[in-house]
Design a protein around this motif. Sequence first.
Motif, PDB file in Angstrom:
ATOM      1  N   PRO A  11       0.809  -1.224   0.000  1.00 35.80           N
ATOM      2  CA  PRO A  11       0.000   0.000   0.000  1.00 35.80           C
ATOM      3  C   PRO A  11       0.843   1.275   0.000  1.00 35.80           C
ATOM      4  O   PRO A  11       1.989   1.273   0.438  1.00 35.80           O
ATOM      5  CB  PRO A  11      -0.774  -0.111   1.316  1.00 35.80           C
ATOM      6  N   GLU A  44       4.795   1.709   0.181  1.00 39.39           N
ATOM      7  CA  GLU A  44       5.208   2.402  -1.046  1.00 39.39           C
ATOM      8  C   GLU A  44       5.044   3.911  -0.839  1.00 39.39           C
ATOM      9  O   GLU A  44       4.056   4.523  -1.238  1.00 39.39           O
ATOM     10  CB  GLU A  44       4.408   1.873  -2.233  1.00 39.39           C
ATOM     11  N   VAL A 209       8.719  -0.439  -8.056  1.00 38.38           N
ATOM     12  CA  VAL A 209       7.990  -1.698  -7.840  1.00 38.38           C
ATOM     13  C   VAL A 209       8.767  -2.885  -8.426  1.00 38.38           C
ATOM     14  O   VAL A 209       8.848  -3.945  -7.798  1.00 38.38           O
ATOM     15  CB  VAL A 209       6.543  -1.575  -8.382  1.00 38.38           C
ATOM     16  N   ARG A 223      -2.348  -8.344  -7.254  1.00 37.26           N
ATOM     17  CA  ARG A 223      -2.774  -6.957  -7.108  1.00 37.26           C
ATOM     18  C   ARG A 223      -3.984  -6.704  -7.988  1.00 37.26           C
ATOM     19  O   ARG A 223      -4.389  -7.564  -8.779  1.00 37.26           O
ATOM     20  CB  ARG A 223      -1.624  -6.014  -7.486  1.00 37.26           C
ATOM     21  N   LEU A 227      -4.043  -2.505 -12.331  1.00 36.82           N
ATOM     22  CA  LEU A 227      -2.602  -2.418 -12.579  1.00 36.82           C
ATOM     23  C   LEU A 227      -2.135  -3.367 -13.688  1.00 36.82           C
ATOM     24  O   LEU A 227      -0.954  -3.410 -14.013  1.00 36.82           O
ATOM     25  CB  LEU A 227      -1.827  -2.683 -11.279  1.00 36.82           C
TER      26      LEU A 227
END
Length: 298
Positions: A11, A44, A209, A223, A227
């Motif tokens: 997150p 993140e 990432v 996820r 995305l």
Amino acid sequence: MSSRHVFRFAPSPNGLLHLGHAYSAILNFDLARRTGGRFLVRIEDIDLGRARPEFEQQIYEDLAWLGLQWEEPVLRQSTRFSVYEEALDRLRALDLVYPCYATRAEIRAAVAAKTGDWPSDPDGQPHYPGLWRDPPRTALLRRKAEDAPFALRLKIDAAMRTAGLDPGAAVAWQETDGQFTSEASARPADWGDVVIARKDIPTSYHLAVVVDDAAQGITDVVRGFDLKPATALHRLLQTLLGLPEPVYRHHRLILDDRGEKLSKSRDSETLSALRDSGMLPSDVRRRIDLPYEIMAPE
Ligand code: GLU
């Protein structure tokens, strides 16, 4: 080398978690449990202007309330700018990035001046109109001398060629639904010359990432479906940076009563508000309707 599956929930601490986050976190946690794998949380927080320690704290409280346990220490991306810089150096050495000094307004104006249909990326942003792709030397030297702030953009066509691919080609990855694994693919070129390091932050979501999924040995990236188009870009970056390829699972998104995707910006009902209203973790599990028999973690 261990063959255990490694999952992560990643997150961004720039708001409170909602049911969509609960879905993703619980799915990752349960899959780790079911496969005898590991479950990591990664914060993140590269966007230093938006990340807040109180949101990070609340993330841990919400996840603990949901009954999840994760490994410590938690990796925080804000501590890893020098690692992202090394990845950028590698892209620089391959001559795959260039500085872009354009402001948002200049980019908007250049796009508006284009005739005909101008492509947009999967996030709905118009493709970069190339302002600094091949600038006059004098303009570049002047900006450098002024020490003007710049973003770094990926030369998407050159990046594809360096990866041994045709610029317009799709790149493939392994996509699983938990039962079957099949090949999915998308075109990195759909992103245009994407920003790989921002003006205000010396990295980007895409770069951080892939670097961190590799550094943490993530085998399964689970996820949200939103995305999925970015995965094409992530696969390309992994190839360019010599990083391993995880398996992907892009799960459905939780929708609100009006059928719209939950989001922090739309002020969707947060997990802490649901908790305060008396909802129990077992109610959350029922409400999000996980793609397998409901099973509370022991
Ligand atoms: N930090 C991203 C988010 O909060 C998720 C990144 C990912 O799972 O790859 O949307």
